[in-house]
Design an enzyme around this catalytic site. Structure first.
Site, PDB file in Angstrom:
ATOM      1  N   GLY A  46      38.967  27.636  37.625  1.00  0.00           N
ATOM      2  CA  GLY A  46      39.352  26.226  37.653  1.00  0.00           C
ATOM      3  C   GLY A  46      40.421  25.905  38.669  1.00  0.00           C
ATOM      4  NE  ARG A 331      35.008  46.654  31.710  1.00  0.00           N
ATOM      5  CZ  ARG A 331      35.646  45.554  32.116  1.00  0.00           C
ATOM      6  NH1 ARG A 331      35.182  44.368  31.750  1.00  0.00           N
ATOM      7  NH2 ARG A 331      36.706  45.647  32.882  1.00  0.00           N
TER       8      ARG A 331
END
Length: 639
Positions: A46, A331
């Site tokens: 953002g 992961r």
């Protein structure tokens, strides 16, 4: 019904982004001043988007629910940010970064978007270096690199264990520059509660001032969501407590398709839950797996102190099962392997829900000072939380909810199925497939905001230069505001006995148990019934103290938890539909004899994009077929 159009440019993969930029429409400087853009969120995605658009000359309105954009969750990213610079001369390239992301995502990501992310990664590092991010340097003064899971090169740039914080501070400074110039107007302590759509286009948002309780209308020619993911669905996660999917979910209910909601990453190196009163878990950076070795005792139920267990009685299970990558497997692979050992009775700690992450060998070989220079602040954080020093004994870690690969469906331009509504960073689905490689989140969010959206949004806004500024007196704003008020009043009028947090905690437990690291049909169907019952109880027995027109954090929580129930139901729906295992989505019915994920490419090589039917309150599945022209699709192996 909207037909999915990914808008991928034609031509060779390596030339698509260049071709797009060369042929996209432009907006001249005089016309940019006439155009308003709303950006919701001030994390790396953002803030980078808002500052870039402001620098270009657009009038930007930037919203965050924190008191400062510096509090965005990007600050918590520890280990690093990827780029294909090949500074180590170890054979890295843009193609290798692209391939590692495609393979790491288990061939469930869109090829063109992933390649573009790899292309702009080098620009991201150059930009951050230019604005003062203090990346680590080697002895010669060049930027240093380290490895992360799922790769065999060193391409991760880092600032000790504070990479996210330092990148966010750099972006915050560039955002403040535009605020000072009057190009960006900052709206802190404002939460987006609905999207306003006029004639099929995103034209504004409804927000609540979190200090006064006032409901506000804000209009623009385009809206950009950079609001992160939905990992807090599990209640206990590595995310900031207030991270939530509500803004994206409101957009979804206004027509934006939601893609791959069941793709949620479980991070393997979190500090295990210490008590029943925790509101979140703490991440230990994946970078620690460069020097730390993960192991459990070879004997079940061995509760001896880790330092007293000799090497021959230790099972370095990742190194044993995946010799080519060892402790640096992706992961999802590391998380499932740790869960398997703990479920089989080999876990450590009083609960048995932990494994050791041991730095003994690295300290002996490199010296304590070298390890401290790499990970000092991470070791200090671990000791502060647990009371034990990783210099003296192994860390104890266990998987935890972390990152969501699913999100709003976007095309190549990062636009959702609502024209004029964009989703960038973790709030979209586009770059990570079924599993995200470590250090690619900062890369993607910053790339989206700094180097991709500024081009693609211009292609849309070039047709908006004759559209006058949007009035907030239009009936669509009035109707959206009324919907928001009705929901707030409904929540505050229940007058039950239980807090929103208590419902969130129960929901999180259901999702973790049945839609977490592994899923099966029986458990998912059970979870659906449990979530429905809990939602009914929520609307009967929720207690929200205080009023509407004031600071009311319990009301904030209640609104978010109400959305969590719906997000949870769609996650379960998507997980039930996808009867294969891929990446972080592990269906127990679909695994190899060795317990690895077993894909079904014939039936499931697609993006699952779900459309919300407001009249029937059901979801309809749309499929974006995934086609791979540059990579060979094969069984993912790290052995």
């Amino acid at each position: 019904m909207t037909k999915l159009n990914s808008k991928i440019p034609s031509g060779p993969l390596a030339e698509k982004w260049t071709k797009y930029k060369d042929t996209a429409n432009l907006v001249n400087p005089a016309n940019k001043k006439k155009l308003d853009v709303i950006v919701v969120g001030t994390g790396l995605a953002g803030a980078s988007a808002a500052s870039s658009l402001g620098e270009l000359g657009y009038q930007v309105k930037n919203f965050c629910y924190q008191d400062s954009s510096r509090r965005a969750h990007s600050v918590a990213a520890q280990g690093g940010i990827n780029a294909a610079k090949n500074y180590r001369n170890d054979g890295d390239s843009i193609y290798h970064l692209f391939y590692d992301m495609i393979k790491g995502g288990d061939y469930r990501a869109r090829e063109a978007n992933v390649y573009r992310a790899a292309q702009v990664s080098n620009d991201v590092i150059d930009h951050f270096t230019a604005i003062g991010v203090p990346f680590a340097r080697d002895y010669g003064g060049n930027l240093d690199n380290r490895s992360f899971g799922g790769v065999q090169v060193s391409r991760t740039f880092y600032a000790k264990g504070l990479t996210g914080q330092q990148c966010l501070l750099g972006t915050y400074s560039s955002l403040n520059r535009q605020i000072n110039k009057g190009m960006v107007t900052m709206y802190p302590r404002q939460e987006m509660l609905d999207l306003v759509v006029i004639d099929g286009k995103a034209r504004g948002i409804i927000t609540r001032n979190l200090i006064t309780g006032e409901i506000e209308r804000h209009s623009a020619h385009a809206v950009v969501l950079a609001t992160g993911g939905y990992g807090t669905i599990y209640y206990l996660s590595t995310l900031a407590v207030n991270s939530n999917p509500s803004a994206a979910w409101k957009a979804h209910k206004k027509g934006a398709y939601f893609a791959n909601p069941s793709f949620v990453q479980i991070h393997p190196t979190s500090i295990p839950q210490l008590n029943d009163f925790q509101a979140k878990l703490t991440l230990m950076s994946e970078s620690l797996r460069n020097d730390g070795r993960i192991w459990v005792p070879k004997a079940k139920g061995d509760k001896r102190h880790a330092n007293t267990i000799p090497n021959e009685e230790r099972d370095y299970f990742l190194e044993r099962r995946y010799p080519a990558f060892g402790n640096l497997v992706p992961r999802d692979v590391a998380s499932r392997a740790a869960k398997e050992r703990c479920d089989a009775g080999y876990g450590v700690s009083d609960t048995g829900l932990a494994v050791n992450l041991d730095f003994r060998d690295a300290i002996q070989k490199q010296g304590k000072k070298a390890i401290e220079s790499k990970y000092g602040n991470l070791f200090e954080m671990y000791e502060t939380i647990t009371g034990t020093s990783p210099y003296d004994e192994p860390m104890r870690i266990y998987p935890a909810g972390h990152y969501t690969m699913g999100g709003l469906w976007v095309d190549y331009e990062l636009m959702t199925t609502v024209p004029g509504l964009y989703a960038i960073g973790e709030s979209n689905f586009s770059d990570h497939g079924a599993n995200r490689l470590g250090a690619s989140s900062l890369m993607q969010t910053s790339g989206d905001g700094y180097f991709i959206l500024p081009y693609t949004i211009a292609n849309y806004l070039s047709d908006e230069i004759r559209t006058p500024r949007i009035s907030t007196d239009l009936k669509e704003f009035e109707e959206a505001e009324k919907e928001v008020m009705n929901q707030l009043e409904k929540l505050i009028s229940i007058k039950g006995t239980k807090s929103a947090t208590s419902f969130h905690r129960k929901l999180g437990k259901i999702m973790w148990d049945y839609c977490g690291m592994s899923r099966n049909e029986e458990g998912l169907n059970k979870a659906r019934v449990m979530v429905k019952k809990l939602k009914e109880d929520f609307y009967k027995d929720l207690m929200v103290p205080g009023g509407l027109n004031e600071l009311n954090q319990e009301l904030e929580k209640a609104g978010r938890v109400a959305d969590y129930f719906d997000v949870a139901d769609l996650m379960i729906t998507d997980a039930l539909n996808r009867t294969e295992s891929c990446g972080a989505h592990f269906r127990e019915e679909s695994q190899t004899e060795e317990g690895e994920a077993k894909r079904n490419d014939a039936d499931f090589m697609y993006v699952a994009a779900w459309e919300y039917n407001s009249s029937k309150q059901i979801h309809q599945l749309h499929k974006e077929d995934l086609k791979y022209e540059e990579v060979e699709v094969k069984v993912r192996s790290y052995k």
